[in-house]
Structures are given as C-alpha cells and as structure tokens.
Write a protein that holds these residues in place. Structure first.
Motif, PDB file in Angstrom:
ATOM      1  N   ARG A 184      92.063  18.390  59.345  1.00  0.00           N
ATOM      2  CA  ARG A 184      90.751  18.918  58.955  1.00  0.00           C
ATOM      3  C   ARG A 184      90.713  19.239  57.460  1.00  0.00           C
ATOM      4  N   GLN A 185      91.800  19.800  56.925  1.00  0.00           N
ATOM      5  CA  GLN A 185      91.854  20.093  55.491  1.00  0.00           C
ATOM      6  C   GLN A 185      91.890  18.809  54.665  1.00  0.00           C
ATOM      7  N   ILE A 186      92.654  17.840  55.128  1.00  0.00           N
ATOM      8  CA  ILE A 186      92.754  16.555  54.425  1.00  0.00           C
ATOM      9  C   ILE A 186      91.385  15.890  54.341  1.00  0.00           C
ATOM     10  N   GLU A 226      88.380  12.862  65.240  1.00  0.00           N
ATOM     11  CA  GLU A 226      87.210  13.665  64.867  1.00  0.00           C
ATOM     12  C   GLU A 226      86.429  13.041  63.717  1.00  0.00           C
ATOM     13  N   VAL A 227      87.149  12.603  62.706  1.00  0.00           N
ATOM     14  CA  VAL A 227      86.485  12.084  61.509  1.00  0.00           C
ATOM     15  C   VAL A 227      85.876  10.699  61.762  1.00  0.00           C
ATOM     16  N   ILE A 228      86.495   9.907  62.620  1.00  0.00           N
ATOM     17  CA  ILE A 228      85.898   8.615  62.969  1.00  0.00           C
ATOM     18  C   ILE A 228      84.536   8.850  63.602  1.00  0.00           C
ATOM     19  N   GLU A 229      84.478   9.767  64.545  1.00  0.00           N
ATOM     20  CA  GLU A 229      83.203  10.058  65.220  1.00  0.00           C
ATOM     21  C   GLU A 229      82.169  10.612  64.233  1.00  0.00           C
ATOM     22  N   ARG A 230      82.585  11.557  63.399  1.00  0.00           N
ATOM     23  CA  ARG A 230      81.658  12.177  62.454  1.00  0.00           C
ATOM     24  C   ARG A 230      81.153  11.170  61.423  1.00  0.00           C
ATOM     25  N   TRP A 231      82.069  10.455  60.792  1.00  0.00           N
ATOM     26  CA  TRP A 231      81.683   9.533  59.738  1.00  0.00           C
ATOM     27  C   TRP A 231      80.887   8.351  60.273  1.00  0.00           C
ATOM     28  N   SER A 232      81.179   7.905  61.497  1.00  0.00           N
ATOM     29  CA  SER A 232      80.467   6.734  62.023  1.00  0.00           C
ATOM     30  C   SER A 232      78.995   7.047  62.287  1.00  0.00           C
ATOM     31  N   GLY A 233      78.650   8.316  62.337  1.00  0.00           N
ATOM     32  CA  GLY A 233      77.252   8.689  62.473  1.00  0.00           C
ATOM     33  C   GLY A 233      76.494   8.614  61.157  1.00  0.00           C
ATOM     34  N   GLU A 234      77.244   8.535  60.038  1.00  0.00           N
ATOM     35  CA  GLU A 234      76.634   8.569  58.705  1.00  0.00           C
ATOM     36  C   GLU A 234      76.822   7.282  57.901  1.00  0.00           C
ATOM     37  N   ARG A 235      77.913   6.563  58.179  1.00  0.00           N
ATOM     38  CA  ARG A 235      78.299   5.399  57.372  1.00  0.00           C
ATOM     39  C   ARG A 235      78.777   4.272  58.279  1.00  0.00           C
ATOM     40  N   ARG A 236      78.992   3.136  57.670  1.00  0.00           N
ATOM     41  CA  ARG A 236      79.655   2.048  58.399  1.00  0.00           C
ATOM     42  C   ARG A 236      81.149   2.365  58.405  1.00  0.00           C
ATOM     43  N   VAL A 237      81.704   2.485  59.584  1.00  0.00           N
ATOM     44  CA  VAL A 237      83.140   2.735  59.737  1.00  0.00           C
ATOM     45  C   VAL A 237      83.757   1.504  60.382  1.00  0.00           C
ATOM     46  N   VAL A 238      84.833   1.018  59.777  1.00  0.00           N
ATOM     47  CA  VAL A 238      85.556  -0.133  60.307  1.00  0.00           C
ATOM     48  C   VAL A 238      87.001   0.267  60.571  1.00  0.00           C
ATOM     49  N   LEU A 239      87.563  -0.306  61.629  1.00  0.00           N
ATOM     50  CA  LEU A 239      88.943  -0.022  62.023  1.00  0.00           C
ATOM     51  C   LEU A 239      89.725  -1.326  62.090  1.00  0.00           C
ATOM     52  N   ILE A 257      83.524   2.537  55.110  1.00  0.00           N
ATOM     53  CA  ILE A 257      84.832   3.200  55.049  1.00  0.00           C
ATOM     54  C   ILE A 257      85.758   2.597  56.104  1.00  0.00           C
ATOM     55  N   ALA A 258      86.928   2.175  55.661  1.00  0.00           N
ATOM     56  CA  ALA A 258      87.955   1.673  56.575  1.00  0.00           C
ATOM     57  C   ALA A 258      88.872   2.839  56.941  1.00  0.00           C
ATOM     58  N   LEU A 259      88.997   3.064  58.226  1.00  0.00           N
ATOM     59  CA  LEU A 259      89.867   4.125  58.759  1.00  0.00           C
ATOM     60  C   LEU A 259      90.890   3.484  59.685  1.00  0.00           C
ATOM     61  N   TYR A 260      91.675   4.308  60.346  1.00  0.00           N
ATOM     62  CA  TYR A 260      92.636   3.821  61.332  1.00  0.00           C
ATOM     63  C   TYR A 260      92.572   4.726  62.558  1.00  0.00           C
ATOM     64  N   ALA A 317      88.405  17.201  54.819  1.00  0.00           N
ATOM     65  CA  ALA A 317      87.430  18.005  54.065  1.00  0.00           C
ATOM     66  C   ALA A 317      87.584  17.721  52.571  1.00  0.00           C
ATOM     67  N   ALA A 318      88.830  17.590  52.103  1.00  0.00           N
ATOM     68  CA  ALA A 318      89.071  17.272  50.688  1.00  0.00           C
ATOM     69  C   ALA A 318      88.545  15.871  50.358  1.00  0.00           C
ATOM     70  N   ILE A 319      88.752  14.925  51.254  1.00  0.00           N
ATOM     71  CA  ILE A 319      88.258  13.562  51.020  1.00  0.00           C
ATOM     72  C   ILE A 319      86.733  13.549  50.961  1.00  0.00           C
ATOM     73  N   GLU A 320      86.097  14.329  51.825  1.00  0.00           N
ATOM     74  CA  GLU A 320      84.631  14.356  51.839  1.00  0.00           C
ATOM     75  C   GLU A 320      84.042  14.908  50.542  1.00  0.00           C
ATOM     76  N   ARG A 321      84.832  15.615  49.756  1.00  0.00           N
ATOM     77  CA  ARG A 321      84.380  16.124  48.450  1.00  0.00           C
ATOM     78  C   ARG A 321      84.685  15.135  47.324  1.00  0.00           C
ATOM     79  N   ASP A 322      85.433  14.100  47.612  1.00  0.00           N
ATOM     80  CA  ASP A 322      85.855  13.122  46.610  1.00  0.00           C
ATOM     81  C   ASP A 322      84.696  12.174  46.271  1.00  0.00           C
ATOM     82  N   ASP A 323      84.550  11.827  44.995  1.00  0.00           N
ATOM     83  CA  ASP A 323      83.492  10.911  44.554  1.00  0.00           C
ATOM     84  C   ASP A 323      83.525   9.575  45.292  1.00  0.00           C
ATOM     85  N   ALA A 324      84.730   9.072  45.554  1.00  0.00           N
ATOM     86  CA  ALA A 324      84.844   7.780  46.241  1.00  0.00           C
ATOM     87  C   ALA A 324      84.208   7.846  47.624  1.00  0.00           C
ATOM     88  N   PHE A 325      84.373   8.965  48.310  1.00  0.00           N
ATOM     89  CA  PHE A 325      83.756   9.135  49.629  1.00  0.00           C
ATOM     90  C   PHE A 325      82.243   9.277  49.499  1.00  0.00           C
TER      91      PHE A 325
END
Length: 177
Positions: A28-30, A60-73, A46-49, A32-40
C-alpha cells in the motif's frame, strides 16, 4: 551465475520472514508513492503483474487502477512475454502458476506508458535481478518500448550492489518499503 543464485536464495528467505500484514502494508505504501509520481499521473496505459506470494502484492492496485486506466498484464507464450488487457473474468493460471489474461487484445509495447516491474532484488540505482527467465529484460528491450520503468520491492529486497550482465535492463526508479 552462482552469485545470482545465492542472492535469489537469500531474498527468498528474507521474504519468507515477512508476514502477510507486513507485505500488504508495504504494498500500500509502495503504490501510494507511485500514484504521486509524475509518470503515473501522465500514464494512460499501465503494465502491471499478477503477484506471486513472494512478490509485492498487486491485486488491490490492479482492481483500483483498472477502473481508471488501461491496465495490461503479462502472458508468457513460449519464451516470449506479451501484455494483454486485464479483465477479471479473463484470468487463468499460466506460466509457473501465475495468473495471466486469456483475452485476445494484445497491447503493443509502444502503447505502454508505465511498467511496474517485479524482481528478486534491486539496487536503489535500478539494477534488477529477476527470477532468471529473462522475460522482463527481453520485453523492455523491444523496439518501440519507451515506458517509464518502476521497480517495486520490499525493503529486504534492496541490495547495495548486484551483478549486472550486458543483457540486463535496469529500471528508471525503485520504490520500496
């Protein structure tokens, strides 16, 4: 090669010592820090795993981000890894038991704006030691791949130095807790 094997063994033991609450808190901390990053902030794709038990948890983050962006695995096909659109109802156990998308919509490397990269170990400067299959190194070396590369790790996965071979691809930054 033996040095890499020894580091992988050591990291496995370090991660085994973490309990599930620690892993989830770190994740969750990791993220949260990424979500504040300009690249995010700028990323549309966004490619995740899909995480294994000894990796920074991503469910958790796959579910959250896939509601806002294109998420690919990733999906491993022979000795090649490709990324496909995430859909919760189109996931199945694939290579090494890792959850993989079964859909047909492949994401070309040039469409990915940000890739979140797992590893066995990292240095703060971005040197990465993977599991040994070379899938991420090969993918991040493809023509047209220009995404920002962020490595994620538990604090116990950070080393001062790691062996670096000519084919190894470093990440742009590492976020760890």
């Amino acid at each position: 090669m033996e040095q890499k094997k020894e580091i992988r063994r050591e990291v496995r033991q370090r991660i085994k010592a973490l309990d599930e609450a620690e892993k989830l808190s770190s994740a969750r901390q990791i993220f949260a820090a990424i979500e504040r990053d300009d690249a995010f902030v700028k990323a549309r794709c966004i490619a995740l795993y899909a995480s294994l038990a000894d990796e920074v948890p991503t469910a958790e983050v796959i579910e959250r981000w896939s509601g806002e962006r294109r998420v690919v695995l990733p999906r491993v096909e022979g000795d090649v890894m490709r990324f496909y659109d995430y859909s919760p109802e189109q996931m199945t156990a694939g290579y090494s038991g890792i959850a993989e998308p079964t859909g047909e919509v492949e994401c070309p490397p040039c469409d990915i704006d940000l890739i979140i990269v797992p590893a066995r170990a990292f240095t703060i400067s971005g040197v990465r030691l993977g599991r040994g299959g070379g899938f991420y190194d090969k993918y991040m070396s493809l023509d047209g791949f220009l995404a920002e590369k962020i490595g994620v790790a538990f604090a116990c996965q950070i080393f001062e130095e790691l062996p670096l071979d000519a084919h190894d691809v470093t990440v742009d930054k590492v976020v760890n807790f």
